[in-house]
Design an enzyme around this catalytic site. Structure first.
Site, PDB file in Angstrom:
ATOM      1  N   TYR A 298     -26.132  -1.549  29.214  1.00 39.86           N
ATOM      2  CA  TYR A 298     -25.900  -2.607  28.231  1.00 39.86           C
ATOM      3  C   TYR A 298     -25.849  -3.967  28.903  1.00 39.86           C
ATOM      4  O   TYR A 298     -25.834  -4.068  30.130  1.00 39.86           O
ATOM      5  CB  TYR A 298     -24.608  -2.337  27.452  1.00 39.86           C
ATOM      6  CG  TYR A 298     -23.319  -2.618  28.203  1.00 39.86           C
ATOM      7  CD1 TYR A 298     -22.892  -1.798  29.243  1.00 39.86           C
ATOM      8  CD2 TYR A 298     -22.527  -3.711  27.871  1.00 39.86           C
ATOM      9  CE1 TYR A 298     -21.709  -2.056  29.925  1.00 39.86           C
ATOM     10  CE2 TYR A 298     -21.338  -3.969  28.549  1.00 39.86           C
ATOM     11  CZ  TYR A 298     -20.933  -3.145  29.565  1.00 39.86           C
ATOM     12  OH  TYR A 298     -19.773  -3.402  30.243  1.00 39.86           O
TER      13      TYR A 298
ATOM     14  N   LYS B   9     -24.793  -1.650  35.076  1.00 39.36           N
ATOM     15  CA  LYS B   9     -24.029  -1.979  33.863  1.00 39.36           C
ATOM     16  C   LYS B   9     -24.186  -0.828  32.866  1.00 39.36           C
ATOM     17  O   LYS B   9     -24.882  -0.937  31.845  1.00 39.36           O
ATOM     18  CB  LYS B   9     -24.486  -3.321  33.287  1.00 39.36           C
ATOM     19  CG  LYS B   9     -23.416  -3.958  32.408  1.00 39.36           C
ATOM     20  CD  LYS B   9     -23.601  -5.444  32.274  1.00 39.36           C
ATOM     21  CE  LYS B   9     -22.656  -6.059  31.248  1.00 39.36           C
ATOM     22  NZ  LYS B   9     -21.230  -5.886  31.534  1.00 39.36           N
TER      23      LYS B   9
ATOM     24  N   GLU C  70     -12.527  -5.938  41.452  1.00 39.42           N
ATOM     25  CA  GLU C  70     -12.901  -6.681  40.235  1.00 39.42           C
ATOM     26  C   GLU C  70     -11.992  -6.202  39.124  1.00 39.42           C
ATOM     27  O   GLU C  70     -11.177  -5.302  39.315  1.00 39.42           O
ATOM     28  CB  GLU C  70     -14.380  -6.469  39.873  1.00 39.42           C
ATOM     29  CG  GLU C  70     -14.745  -5.058  39.496  1.00 39.42           C
ATOM     30  CD  GLU C  70     -16.191  -4.914  38.987  1.00 39.42           C
ATOM     31  OE1 GLU C  70     -16.810  -5.910  38.587  1.00 39.42           O
ATOM     32  OE2 GLU C  70     -16.681  -3.769  38.995  1.00 39.42           O
TER      33      GLU C  70
ATOM     34  N   LEU D 172     -19.735  -4.960  39.657  1.00 39.16           N
ATOM     35  CA  LEU D 172     -20.847  -5.401  38.816  1.00 39.16           C
ATOM     36  C   LEU D 172     -21.250  -6.806  39.278  1.00 39.16           C
ATOM     37  O   LEU D 172     -20.374  -7.665  39.432  1.00 39.16           O
ATOM     38  CB  LEU D 172     -20.420  -5.449  37.349  1.00 39.16           C
ATOM     39  CG  LEU D 172     -21.606  -5.767  36.447  1.00 39.16           C
ATOM     40  CD1 LEU D 172     -22.408  -4.509  36.178  1.00 39.16           C
ATOM     41  CD2 LEU D 172     -21.178  -6.407  35.158  1.00 39.16           C
TER      42      LEU D 172
HETATM   43  N1  PDD Z   1     -18.165  -7.047  31.072  1.00 31.44           N
HETATM   44  N2  PDD Z   1     -17.306  -6.500  36.053  1.00 31.44           N
HETATM   45  C1  PDD Z   1     -17.255  -5.608  35.032  1.00 31.44           C
HETATM   46  C2  PDD Z   1     -16.809  -4.234  35.331  1.00 31.44           C
HETATM   47  C3  PDD Z   1     -17.663  -5.999  33.750  1.00 31.44           C
HETATM   48  O1  PDD Z   1     -17.650  -5.113  32.742  1.00 31.44           O
HETATM   49  C4  PDD Z   1     -18.070  -7.353  33.506  1.00 31.44           C
HETATM   50  C5  PDD Z   1     -18.496  -7.846  32.157  1.00 31.44           C
HETATM   51  C6  PDD Z   1     -18.079  -8.245  34.595  1.00 31.44           C
HETATM   52  C7  PDD Z   1     -18.531  -9.681  34.438  1.00 31.44           C
HETATM   53  O2  PDD Z   1     -19.923  -9.770  34.287  1.00 31.44           O
HETATM   54  P1  PDD Z   1     -20.596 -10.974  33.505  1.00 31.44           P
HETATM   55  O3  PDD Z   1     -20.103 -12.230  34.107  1.00 31.44           O
HETATM   56  O4  PDD Z   1     -22.045 -10.785  33.705  1.00 31.44           O
HETATM   57  O5  PDD Z   1     -20.159 -10.855  32.049  1.00 31.44           O
HETATM   58  C8  PDD Z   1     -17.702  -7.778  35.849  1.00 31.44           C
HETATM   59  C9  PDD Z   1     -18.636  -7.363  29.744  1.00 31.44           C
HETATM   60  C10 PDD Z   1     -18.371  -8.754  29.305  1.00 31.44           C
HETATM   61  C11 PDD Z   1     -18.146  -6.303  28.790  1.00 31.44           C
HETATM   62  O6  PDD Z   1     -18.127  -5.146  29.209  1.00 31.44           O
HETATM   63  O7  PDD Z   1     -17.821  -6.600  27.645  1.00 31.44           O
END
Ligand code: PDD
Length: 283
Positions: free
Chosen positions: A36, A145, A177, A201
């Site tokens: 996703y 992801k 993270e 991620l």
């Molecule tokens: N999640 N690390 C994890 C485990 C994440 O699920 C996310 C984002 C990030 C940040 O990535 P980005 O800056 O590209 O949004 C880091 C999304 C927002 C979610 O699962 O809803």
């Protein structure tokens, strides 16, 4: 007013959310076999669309799937889903598709399930949030992801039950993270964030914050952050597409710094908000 039944995209069709249905034999439902993206939208324009689609391509390739759509096709779908100029988020999901029975191995020749929707972004709590640290119980391919988010779900729930907004995962003594965010800390005046690898991620917001820091001479190091350093940090932030750059003002029940968003965050947030403003104006 939030539209409770917005139009969404499912497998080539635009239809109301309430009518979008997927088979129980979908491999996303049975195995969490899919990937996703979450893309923020400001002033009707997706932020860092090319980067999000590039990461989607990598996630698909890592789980041995072909991209179901080209970049222009994704962009056209998003343009149809985005309504108005308020802050929104595009959620898109691609699963391996619907098999004829439950079998772990890939069924040959099936079409992927492709879904996208656009919903409002919740306001960011400017005073900052509380977080807890937890042991990282996830698998070893956290750079993908994947929709398979059971560990993240359990950890975020643990945080919520502790009255907190995020769980910071600790692996081998290092803060990695958040359950759904990347991690930054200011230690002795230097902004730190863990390096990219298979254990985190590669956040699009993280990359933007790194870029902004470098462009504005904010001292930054991409290196591992030990739990001891995190506990002593002057500032701790989480970053994500939906939470932007959010200060963590209390960690495991102790104040971070003086318990208020710190000066480095104030500067970074102003720079980040300026980027959003430029996007809203189409610049
Ligand atoms: N999640 N690390 C994890 C485990 C994440 O699920 C996310 C984002 C990030 C940040 O990535 P980005 O800056 O590209 O949004 C880091 C999304 C927002 C979610 O699962 O809803």
């Amino acid at each position: 007013m939030v539209n409770q039944d917005p139009i969404v995209y499912l497998n080539g069709e635009f239809l109301p959310l309430s009518q979008a249905k997927v088979s129980v034999l979908d491999r996303g439902f049975l195995f969490g076999d899919g990937v996703y993206e979450v893309i923020p939208v400001y002033g009707g324009r997706p932020l860092r669309l090319a980067e999000h689609l590039e990461r989607l391509g990598k996630s698909l390739s890592d789980i041995r799937m072909e991209p179901p759509l080209a970049a222009e096709e994704w962009a056209a779908i998003f343009n149809s889903l985005i309504q108005g100029g308020h802050d929104q988020q595009i959620y898109l999901q691609v699963t391996r598709g619907v098999g004829t029975r439950r079998d772990h191995a890939f069924p040959p020749g099936i079409a992927p399930t492709v879904f996208a929707m656009c919903t409002p972004i919740a306001p960011i709590p400017a005073a900052g949030v509380k977080a807890i640290t937890v042991q990282d119980i996830r698998w070893q391919w956290c750079h993908i992801k994947a929709i398979t988010l059971l560990a993240n779900v359990l950890q975020r729930q643990q945080a919520v039950e502790a009255g907190c907004a995020e769980a910071i995962m600790v692996r081998d003594g290092y803060a990695i993270e958040g359950a759904a965010s990347n991690l930054f800390a200011v230690v002795e005046g230097v902004l730190l964030t863990p390096p990219k690898g298979t254990d985190i991620l590669p956040g699009i917001t993280r990359d933007l914050v790194v870029e902004i820091a470098q462009a504005n001479a904010i001292p930054l190091q991409e290196r591992k952050i030990s739990l001891a350093e995190l506990n002593q940090a002057e500032e701790v932030w989480m970053t994500s597409s939906t939470r932007e750059v959010l200060p963590i003002v209390e960690l495991d029940g102790r104040k971070v710094g003086n318990g208020e968003p710190g000066p480095v965050w104030v500067r970074m947030n102003a720079l980040y908000q300026r980027r959003k403003e430029l996007l809203r104006k189409g610049l």
